[in-house]
Write a protein that holds these residues in place. Structure first.
Motif, PDB file in Angstrom:
ATOM      1  N   UNK A 234       0.861  -1.182   0.000  1.00 15.79           N
ATOM      2  CA  UNK A 234       0.000   0.000   0.000  1.00 15.79           C
ATOM      3  C   UNK A 234       0.894   1.228   0.000  1.00 15.79           C
ATOM      4  N   UNK A 235       0.863   1.955  -1.099  1.00 13.65           N
ATOM      5  CA  UNK A 235       1.649   3.178  -1.269  1.00 13.65           C
ATOM      6  C   UNK A 235       0.723   4.361  -1.036  1.00 13.65           C
ATOM      7  N   UNK A 236       1.094   5.233  -0.116  1.00 16.33           N
ATOM      8  CA  UNK A 236       0.225   6.335   0.293  1.00 16.33           C
ATOM      9  C   UNK A 236       0.711   7.644  -0.326  1.00 16.33           C
ATOM     10  N   UNK A 237      -0.181   8.349  -1.023  1.00 17.08           N
ATOM     11  CA  UNK A 237       0.155   9.633  -1.619  1.00 17.08           C
ATOM     12  C   UNK A 237      -0.330   9.733  -3.046  1.00 17.08           C
ATOM     13  N   UNK A 238      -0.103  10.899  -3.660  1.00 16.37           N
ATOM     14  CA  UNK A 238      -0.655  11.131  -5.000  1.00 16.37           C
ATOM     15  C   UNK A 238       0.255  11.954  -5.900  1.00 16.37           C
ATOM     16  N   UNK A 239       1.527  12.104  -5.525  1.00 16.63           N
ATOM     17  CA  UNK A 239       2.406  12.982  -6.298  1.00 16.63           C
ATOM     18  C   UNK A 239       3.348  12.239  -7.220  1.00 16.63           C
ATOM     19  N   UNK A 240       4.282  13.012  -7.811  1.00 21.59           N
ATOM     20  CA  UNK A 240       5.297  12.426  -8.662  1.00 21.59           C
ATOM     21  C   UNK A 240       6.206  11.488  -7.894  1.00 21.59           C
ATOM     22  N   UNK A 241       6.448  11.801  -6.634  1.00 15.64           N
ATOM     23  CA  UNK A 241       7.252  10.923  -5.761  1.00 15.64           C
ATOM     24  C   UNK A 241       6.616   9.536  -5.679  1.00 15.64           C
ATOM     25  N   UNK A 242       5.296   9.504  -5.531  1.00 12.30           N
ATOM     26  CA  UNK A 242       4.612   8.222  -5.384  1.00 12.30           C
ATOM     27  C   UNK A 242       4.633   7.427  -6.696  1.00 12.30           C
ATOM     28  N   UNK A 243       4.515   8.113  -7.829  1.00 13.13           N
ATOM     29  CA  UNK A 243       4.628   7.408  -9.109  1.00 13.13           C
ATOM     30  C   UNK A 243       6.028   6.816  -9.253  1.00 13.13           C
TER      31      UNK A 243
ATOM     32  N   UNK B  21      -5.229  -4.096   6.296  1.00 11.97           N
ATOM     33  CA  UNK B  21      -5.557  -5.357   6.962  1.00 11.97           C
ATOM     34  C   UNK B  21      -6.473  -6.204   6.079  1.00 11.97           C
ATOM     35  N   UNK B  22      -7.493  -5.571   5.519  1.00 13.87           N
ATOM     36  CA  UNK B  22      -8.497  -6.281   4.718  1.00 13.87           C
ATOM     37  C   UNK B  22      -7.891  -6.900   3.460  1.00 13.87           C
ATOM     38  N   UNK B  23      -6.878  -6.208   2.864  1.00 14.34           N
ATOM     39  CA  UNK B  23      -6.337  -6.659   1.589  1.00 14.34           C
ATOM     40  C   UNK B  23      -4.967  -7.357   1.725  1.00 14.34           C
ATOM     41  N   UNK B  24      -4.646  -7.787   2.925  1.00 14.65           N
ATOM     42  CA  UNK B  24      -3.432  -8.569   3.139  1.00 14.65           C
ATOM     43  C   UNK B  24      -2.162  -7.852   2.748  1.00 14.65           C
ATOM     44  N   UNK B  25      -2.087  -6.560   3.053  1.00 11.02           N
ATOM     45  CA  UNK B  25      -0.911  -5.770   2.701  1.00 11.02           C
ATOM     46  C   UNK B  25       0.269  -6.160   3.588  1.00 11.02           C
ATOM     47  N   UNK B  26       1.426  -6.403   2.950  1.00  9.41           N
ATOM     48  CA  UNK B  26       2.614  -6.798   3.687  1.00  9.41           C
ATOM     49  C   UNK B  26       3.601  -5.681   3.922  1.00  9.41           C
ATOM     50  N   UNK B  27       3.344  -4.511   3.303  1.00 11.16           N
ATOM     51  CA  UNK B  27       4.222  -3.357   3.490  1.00 11.16           C
ATOM     52  C   UNK B  27       3.449  -2.091   3.145  1.00 11.16           C
ATOM     53  N   UNK B  28       3.460  -1.135   4.068  1.00 12.57           N
ATOM     54  CA  UNK B  28       2.865   0.184   3.825  1.00 12.57           C
ATOM     55  C   UNK B  28       3.999   1.177   3.595  1.00 12.57           C
ATOM     56  N   UNK B  29       3.882   1.958   2.519  1.00 11.38           N
ATOM     57  CA  UNK B  29       4.920   2.926   2.155  1.00 11.38           C
ATOM     58  C   UNK B  29       4.296   4.320   2.083  1.00 11.38           C
ATOM     59  N   UNK B  30       4.407   5.124   3.145  1.00 14.07           N
ATOM     60  CA  UNK B  30       3.892   6.492   3.092  1.00 14.07           C
ATOM     61  C   UNK B  30       4.829   7.371   2.256  1.00 14.07           C
ATOM     62  N   UNK B  31       4.286   8.092   1.288  1.00 10.52           N
ATOM     63  CA  UNK B  31       5.100   9.005   0.492  1.00 10.52           C
ATOM     64  C   UNK B  31       5.256  10.365   1.151  1.00 10.52           C
TER      65      UNK B  31
END
Length: 428
Positions: free
Chosen positions: A4-13, A59-69
């Motif tokens: 799960x990658x969090x954010x909406x900018x060029x960094x996140x792309x 939790x619902x989608x079995x995410x193994x790593x969260x990456x906040x941008x």
């Protein structure tokens, strides 16, 4: 694993681009994402500040790593919430995120850990801050204590401009609650450079340097923005000096936070200024810079997901991190009028044409897909990023790609990286 990658900018792309190359990654979700991340995974309609919804989704989608941008979810405690849910999160806890969320806190940490920085004073009373400026005179720098999207800093050459900046920040609430407290510090002069490191709470791995271009206008004129372009490496800080710089600016903070019982995990970003009396830290960020992330991801020659998991698990020293020797540069294409009022909804064409060059990536930032077309939806729309054998070659390739991308009311600086050419020519 799912990410799960969090954010909406060029960094996140750019992060999605690199994560998608990892054999460890099965699926990328991006919340809320943009037109570029939609090409690499699935966008999710959750705002980056909705911590409970983000964790529930993970939790619902079995995410193994969260990456906040971006920094906001980190300052709101996303890493803490992920930890409580048993999900690895590549980012610092709420306590550590105060290094970016509060400039006053960051200055106190620098003072306590012996990091070289500008002399400063902190005020939450307007009258006291005004009296200090009246007595001290100029030049000074006025900083809103809280998060202000990279725009809460005023460099003031005169006492009058410093008092005006103070009034805008504390009385007129230009930056909202972020300006209820201010840091007033001496103005330092010199070239700036971005120095980032992966951290696992104890070990660090420094990244190649970058140089950002904050002002909207060529020649570094006009108001500050989130960043109009960046290149890496920045030869003003040679690779041979990285260990000493890490010892002076990164490791003291990592050790200090660990001693306080709050190990720092994620990216620690030192904004340096190379003064006549030596390098000093202007500020810390607790995540990748945007647009610095774009050239860094183009140069990274290792598995990003593996690096991030190693940081979360305290074993960064076990991972082999390599970087391509080429130079990379990112030129931001913005909507005309940014960082103030700007239009949106313009259809973007030429993306495939620009990316026909295998050493070019167009990282999308303020974009969305509408009616089958990619349209502009933000101030910084695209980050055209290119690799080259040297800075001049990377610039030439990047601007050639820029000229292949078209949308109405587009604007970019034509001098990104130009100030780095003098270092390149002097080393030849």
């Amino acid at each position: 694993m799912n990410v799960l990658l969090v954010g909406s900018g060029g960094r996140e792309h750019a992060l999605a681009f690199k994560l998608s190359q990892s054999p460890l990654v099965q699926k990328i979700y991006c919340a809320p994402g943009n037109g570029g991340t939609a090409r690499l995974g699935e966008n999710v309609a959750i705002k980056d500040d909705d911590v409970s919804a983000l964790v529930h989704f993970a939790v619902k989608h079995g995410v193994g790593l969260v990456v906040p941008g971006p920094e906001l979810p980190l300052t709101l405690g996303l890493a803490n919430a992920c930890r409580d849910a048993g999900i690895p999160c590549f980012g610092p806890t709420e306590f550590c995120a105060r290094l970016e969320g509060s400039k006053a806190f960051a200055k106190e940490v620098m003072l306590e850990s012996g990091v070289p920085t500008a002399h400063f004073a902190v005020f939450d009373d307007y009258a006291q801050a005004r009296a200090f400026i009246e007595e001290k005179g100029a030049p000074l720098v006025i900083k809103a204590d809280g998060l202000a999207a990279g725009k809460g800093v005023a460099v003031c050459e005169t006492k009058e401009s410093a008092l005006f900046a103070l009034e805008q920040t504390m009385r007129d609430k230009r930056f909202g609650t972020a300006g209820e407290r201010v840091v007033v510090e001496e103005m330092l002069t010199g070239e700036e450079v971005s120095f980032l490191a992966f951290c696992d709470g104890e070990n660090i791995a420094v990244m190649p340097t970058c140089q950002d271009h904050k002002p909207v206008g060529e020649g570094d004129t006009g108001p500050n923005t989130g960043g109009m372009g960046a290149f890496s490496p920045a030869s003003i800080l040679p690779k041979a000096d990285y260990p000493a710089m890490a010892e002076a600016t990164i490791l003291p903070v990592v050790r200090h936070m660990r001693a306080l019982g709050h190990p720092f995990v994620g990216v620690l970003y030192a904004g340096l200024i190379m003064t006549a009396s030596g390098p000093k830290v202007l500020e810390y960020n607790v995540r990748f810079g945007d647009p610095e992330c774009q050239p860094l991801m183009m140069r990274l020659n290792a598995d990003l997901a593996e690096i991030m998991l190693a940081c979360c698990q305290g074993r960064l020293n076990e991972v082999d991190i390599r970087w391509k020797p080429e130079t990379a540069i990112c030129v931001v294409m913005a909507a005309e009028g940014y960082p103030r009022d700007y239009p949106s909804g313009m259809v973007i064409s030429g993306l495939d044409e620009a990316e026909a060059d295998e050493r070019v990536m167009v990282f999308q930032a303020g974009t969305k897909v509408s009616g089958g077309a990619t349209v502009a939806s933000g101030g910084r729309v695209l980050g055209v990023t290119a690799l080259g054998e040297n800075l001049s070659g990377a610039r030439e390739r990047a601007y050639r790609a820029v000229d292949r991308v078209r949308f109405e009311h587009s604007y970019c600086r034509r001098d990104i990286g130009k100030k780095g050419l003098k270092w390149e020519s002097s080393s030849q």
